[in-house]
Design a protein around this motif. Structure first.
Motif, PDB file in Angstrom:
ATOM      1  N   VAL A  60      66.470  -1.869 168.007  1.00  0.00           N
ATOM      2  CA  VAL A  60      66.051  -0.469 167.898  1.00  0.00           C
ATOM      3  C   VAL A  60      65.168  -0.415 166.669  1.00  0.00           C
ATOM      4  O   VAL A  60      65.596  -0.827 165.586  1.00  0.00           O
ATOM      5  CB  VAL A  60      67.253   0.481 167.726  1.00  0.00           C
ATOM      6  CG1 VAL A  60      66.778   1.929 167.605  1.00  0.00           C
ATOM      7  CG2 VAL A  60      68.248   0.332 168.874  1.00  0.00           C
ATOM      8  N   THR A  61      63.930   0.062 166.823  1.00  0.00           N
ATOM      9  CA  THR A  61      63.020   0.055 165.678  1.00  0.00           C
ATOM     10  C   THR A  61      62.255   1.358 165.512  1.00  0.00           C
ATOM     11  O   THR A  61      61.885   2.013 166.482  1.00  0.00           O
ATOM     12  CB  THR A  61      62.007  -1.114 165.779  1.00  0.00           C
ATOM     13  OG1 THR A  61      61.234  -1.160 164.571  1.00  0.00           O
ATOM     14  CG2 THR A  61      61.079  -0.969 166.964  1.00  0.00           C
ATOM     15  N   ASP A  62      62.028   1.690 164.263  1.00  0.00           N
ATOM     16  CA  ASP A  62      61.140   2.777 163.889  1.00  0.00           C
ATOM     17  C   ASP A  62      59.709   2.261 164.016  1.00  0.00           C
ATOM     18  O   ASP A  62      59.482   1.050 164.142  1.00  0.00           O
ATOM     19  CB  ASP A  62      61.438   3.181 162.441  1.00  0.00           C
ATOM     20  CG  ASP A  62      60.735   4.460 162.006  1.00  0.00           C
ATOM     21  OD1 ASP A  62      60.181   5.172 162.857  1.00  0.00           O
ATOM     22  OD2 ASP A  62      60.755   4.747 160.788  1.00  0.00           O
ATOM     23  N   LEU A  63      58.746   3.143 163.972  1.00  0.00           N
ATOM     24  CA  LEU A  63      57.344   2.729 164.020  1.00  0.00           C
ATOM     25  C   LEU A  63      56.715   2.644 162.640  1.00  0.00           C
ATOM     26  O   LEU A  63      56.012   1.703 162.323  1.00  0.00           O
ATOM     27  CB  LEU A  63      56.527   3.685 164.892  1.00  0.00           C
ATOM     28  CG  LEU A  63      56.809   3.657 166.382  1.00  0.00           C
ATOM     29  CD1 LEU A  63      55.962   4.704 167.103  1.00  0.00           C
ATOM     30  CD2 LEU A  63      56.580   2.281 166.966  1.00  0.00           C
ATOM     31  N   GLU A  64      56.953   3.653 161.826  1.00  0.00           N
ATOM     32  CA  GLU A  64      56.301   3.751 160.520  1.00  0.00           C
ATOM     33  C   GLU A  64      57.208   3.162 159.447  1.00  0.00           C
ATOM     34  O   GLU A  64      58.195   3.781 159.054  1.00  0.00           O
ATOM     35  CB  GLU A  64      55.992   5.217 160.195  1.00  0.00           C
ATOM     36  CG  GLU A  64      55.220   5.960 161.271  1.00  0.00           C
ATOM     37  CD  GLU A  64      53.822   5.443 161.484  1.00  0.00           C
ATOM     38  OE1 GLU A  64      53.211   4.934 160.523  1.00  0.00           O
ATOM     39  OE2 GLU A  64      53.328   5.538 162.620  1.00  0.00           O
ATOM     40  N   MET A  65      56.881   1.946 158.986  1.00  0.00           N
ATOM     41  CA  MET A  65      57.658   1.276 157.941  1.00  0.00           C
ATOM     42  C   MET A  65      56.708   0.491 157.048  1.00  0.00           C
ATOM     43  O   MET A  65      55.631   0.108 157.489  1.00  0.00           O
ATOM     44  CB  MET A  65      58.670   0.314 158.579  1.00  0.00           C
ATOM     45  CG  MET A  65      59.718   0.985 159.445  1.00  0.00           C
ATOM     46  SD  MET A  65      60.839  -0.190 160.227  1.00  0.00           S
ATOM     47  CE  MET A  65      59.762  -0.949 161.458  1.00  0.00           C
ATOM     48  N   PRO A  66      57.121   0.242 155.798  1.00  0.00           N
ATOM     49  CA  PRO A  66      56.275  -0.568 154.909  1.00  0.00           C
ATOM     50  C   PRO A  66      56.253  -2.029 155.361  1.00  0.00           C
ATOM     51  O   PRO A  66      57.067  -2.438 156.178  1.00  0.00           O
ATOM     52  CB  PRO A  66      56.960  -0.423 153.547  1.00  0.00           C
ATOM     53  CG  PRO A  66      58.367  -0.063 153.854  1.00  0.00           C
ATOM     54  CD  PRO A  66      58.341   0.693 155.149  1.00  0.00           C
ATOM     55  N   ARG A  67      55.336  -2.776 154.837  1.00  0.00           N
ATOM     56  CA  ARG A  67      55.133  -4.214 155.096  1.00  0.00           C
ATOM     57  C   ARG A  67      54.767  -4.489 156.547  1.00  0.00           C
ATOM     58  O   ARG A  67      53.681  -4.961 156.810  1.00  0.00           O
ATOM     59  CB  ARG A  67      56.322  -5.068 154.665  1.00  0.00           C
ATOM     60  CG  ARG A  67      56.572  -5.046 153.186  1.00  0.00           C
ATOM     61  CD  ARG A  67      57.413  -6.167 152.695  1.00  0.00           C
ATOM     62  NE  ARG A  67      58.720  -6.246 153.337  1.00  0.00           N
ATOM     63  CZ  ARG A  67      59.508  -7.309 153.245  1.00  0.00           C
ATOM     64  NH1 ARG A  67      59.129  -8.360 152.556  1.00  0.00           N
ATOM     65  NH2 ARG A  67      60.685  -7.323 153.827  1.00  0.00           N
ATOM     66  N   MET A  68      55.656  -4.224 157.482  1.00  0.00           N
ATOM     67  CA  MET A  68      55.345  -4.402 158.905  1.00  0.00           C
ATOM     68  C   MET A  68      56.015  -3.282 159.690  1.00  0.00           C
ATOM     69  O   MET A  68      57.227  -3.133 159.675  1.00  0.00           O
ATOM     70  CB  MET A  68      55.848  -5.754 159.427  1.00  0.00           C
ATOM     71  CG  MET A  68      55.585  -5.932 160.927  1.00  0.00           C
ATOM     72  SD  MET A  68      56.341  -7.407 161.641  1.00  0.00           S
ATOM     73  CE  MET A  68      55.194  -8.644 161.072  1.00  0.00           C
ATOM     74  N   GLY A  69      55.194  -2.500 160.393  1.00  0.00           N
ATOM     75  CA  GLY A  69      55.701  -1.396 161.185  1.00  0.00           C
ATOM     76  C   GLY A  69      56.162  -1.827 162.567  1.00  0.00           C
ATOM     77  O   GLY A  69      56.093  -3.001 162.946  1.00  0.00           O
ATOM     78  N   GLY A  70      56.618  -0.865 163.320  1.00  0.00           N
ATOM     79  CA  GLY A  70      57.167  -1.127 164.641  1.00  0.00           C
ATOM     80  C   GLY A  70      56.166  -1.644 165.657  1.00  0.00           C
ATOM     81  O   GLY A  70      56.503  -2.490 166.491  1.00  0.00           O
ATOM     82  N   PHE A  71      54.929  -1.165 165.603  1.00  0.00           N
ATOM     83  CA  PHE A  71      53.920  -1.651 166.551  1.00  0.00           C
ATOM     84  C   PHE A  71      53.692  -3.154 166.356  1.00  0.00           C
ATOM     85  O   PHE A  71      53.657  -3.924 167.312  1.00  0.00           O
ATOM     86  CB  PHE A  71      52.593  -0.914 166.388  1.00  0.00           C
ATOM     87  CG  PHE A  71      52.642   0.539 166.770  1.00  0.00           C
ATOM     88  CD1 PHE A  71      52.990   0.938 168.061  1.00  0.00           C
ATOM     89  CD2 PHE A  71      52.323   1.518 165.843  1.00  0.00           C
ATOM     90  CE1 PHE A  71      53.016   2.275 168.416  1.00  0.00           C
ATOM     91  CE2 PHE A  71      52.345   2.860 166.182  1.00  0.00           C
ATOM     92  CZ  PHE A  71      52.702   3.242 167.466  1.00  0.00           C
ATOM     93  N   GLU A  72      53.539  -3.559 165.089  1.00  0.00           N
ATOM     94  CA  GLU A  72      53.314  -4.969 164.789  1.00  0.00           C
ATOM     95  C   GLU A  72      54.546  -5.811 165.137  1.00  0.00           C
ATOM     96  O   GLU A  72      54.419  -6.936 165.629  1.00  0.00           O
ATOM     97  CB  GLU A  72      52.945  -5.148 163.308  1.00  0.00           C
ATOM     98  CG  GLU A  72      51.634  -4.491 162.916  1.00  0.00           C
ATOM     99  CD  GLU A  72      51.738  -2.977 162.677  1.00  0.00           C
ATOM    100  OE1 GLU A  72      50.678  -2.326 162.646  1.00  0.00           O
ATOM    101  OE2 GLU A  72      52.852  -2.440 162.541  1.00  0.00           O
ATOM    102  N   LEU A  73      55.722  -5.257 164.896  1.00  0.00           N
ATOM    103  CA  LEU A  73      56.955  -5.952 165.254  1.00  0.00           C
ATOM    104  C   LEU A  73      57.016  -6.176 166.763  1.00  0.00           C
ATOM    105  O   LEU A  73      57.315  -7.288 167.223  1.00  0.00           O
ATOM    106  CB  LEU A  73      58.178  -5.161 164.779  1.00  0.00           C
ATOM    107  CG  LEU A  73      59.542  -5.712 165.193  1.00  0.00           C
ATOM    108  CD1 LEU A  73      59.758  -7.121 164.648  1.00  0.00           C
ATOM    109  CD2 LEU A  73      60.649  -4.769 164.722  1.00  0.00           C
ATOM    110  N   LEU A  74      56.716  -5.149 167.533  1.00  0.00           N
ATOM    111  CA  LEU A  74      56.710  -5.281 168.992  1.00  0.00           C
ATOM    112  C   LEU A  74      55.758  -6.386 169.451  1.00  0.00           C
ATOM    113  O   LEU A  74      56.116  -7.219 170.294  1.00  0.00           O
ATOM    114  CB  LEU A  74      56.291  -3.961 169.648  1.00  0.00           C
ATOM    115  CG  LEU A  74      57.383  -2.941 169.864  1.00  0.00           C
ATOM    116  CD1 LEU A  74      56.775  -1.566 170.139  1.00  0.00           C
ATOM    117  CD2 LEU A  74      58.300  -3.355 170.993  1.00  0.00           C
TER     118      LEU A  74
END
Length: 147
Positions: A60-74
């Protein structure tokens, strides 16, 4: 009135990724059970470190985060063979069409909007887990048939 246990009711290991420490703690409290373990990460970089070892059933992930956001994680999860089919639920305060479309295009399995309703989220995670497990069985059967 009978008590109803709405936490995850099947063995599962969940990674909850959010830069908000309060939400991470709420996730542990509201989604953990005797059968379900919830680990947390504060951003996509830390999530990838956790996921390197495998063993997770759901993210379960948020989208807006420092260093690496959810889009990049996906995108990183869908590129790696180990996590290509790992179900990912996006949980974000963004509900604009662009964020929704981009999340699904990047490989999201499901999408929920904050503020989180923990009971509804637990039900949704149950459904996503069960569906992912059936899909994994189908992939294995197809691979066996092809061999």
């Amino acid at each position: 009135m009978a008590s109803f246990n709405y936490v995850l009711d099947e063995p599962a290991r969940v990674l909850f990724v959010d830069d908000d420490p309060i939400l991470r703690e709420f996730a542990k409290v509201n989604l953990s059970s005797e059968l379900a373990v919830v680990d947390v990460a504060e951003d996509g970089v830390q999530a990838l470190e956790c996921l390197r070892g495998g063993g997770y059933d759901l993210v379960v992930t948020d989208l807006e985060m420092p260093r690496m956001g959810g889009f990049e994680l996906l995108e990183a999860l869908r590129e790696a063979p180990l996590t290509r089919y790992l179900p990912v639920v996006v949980a974000t305060g963004r509900e604009d069409v662009i964020a929704i479309d981009r999340a699904f295009a990047a490989g999201a399995t499901s999408f929920v909007v904050k503020p989180l309703h923990w009971r509804l989220l637990a039900y949704q995670l149950r459904f996503v887990l069960r569906t992912a497990r059936v899909e994994a069985e189908l992939r294995r059967a197809q691979e066996s048939a092809a061999a």
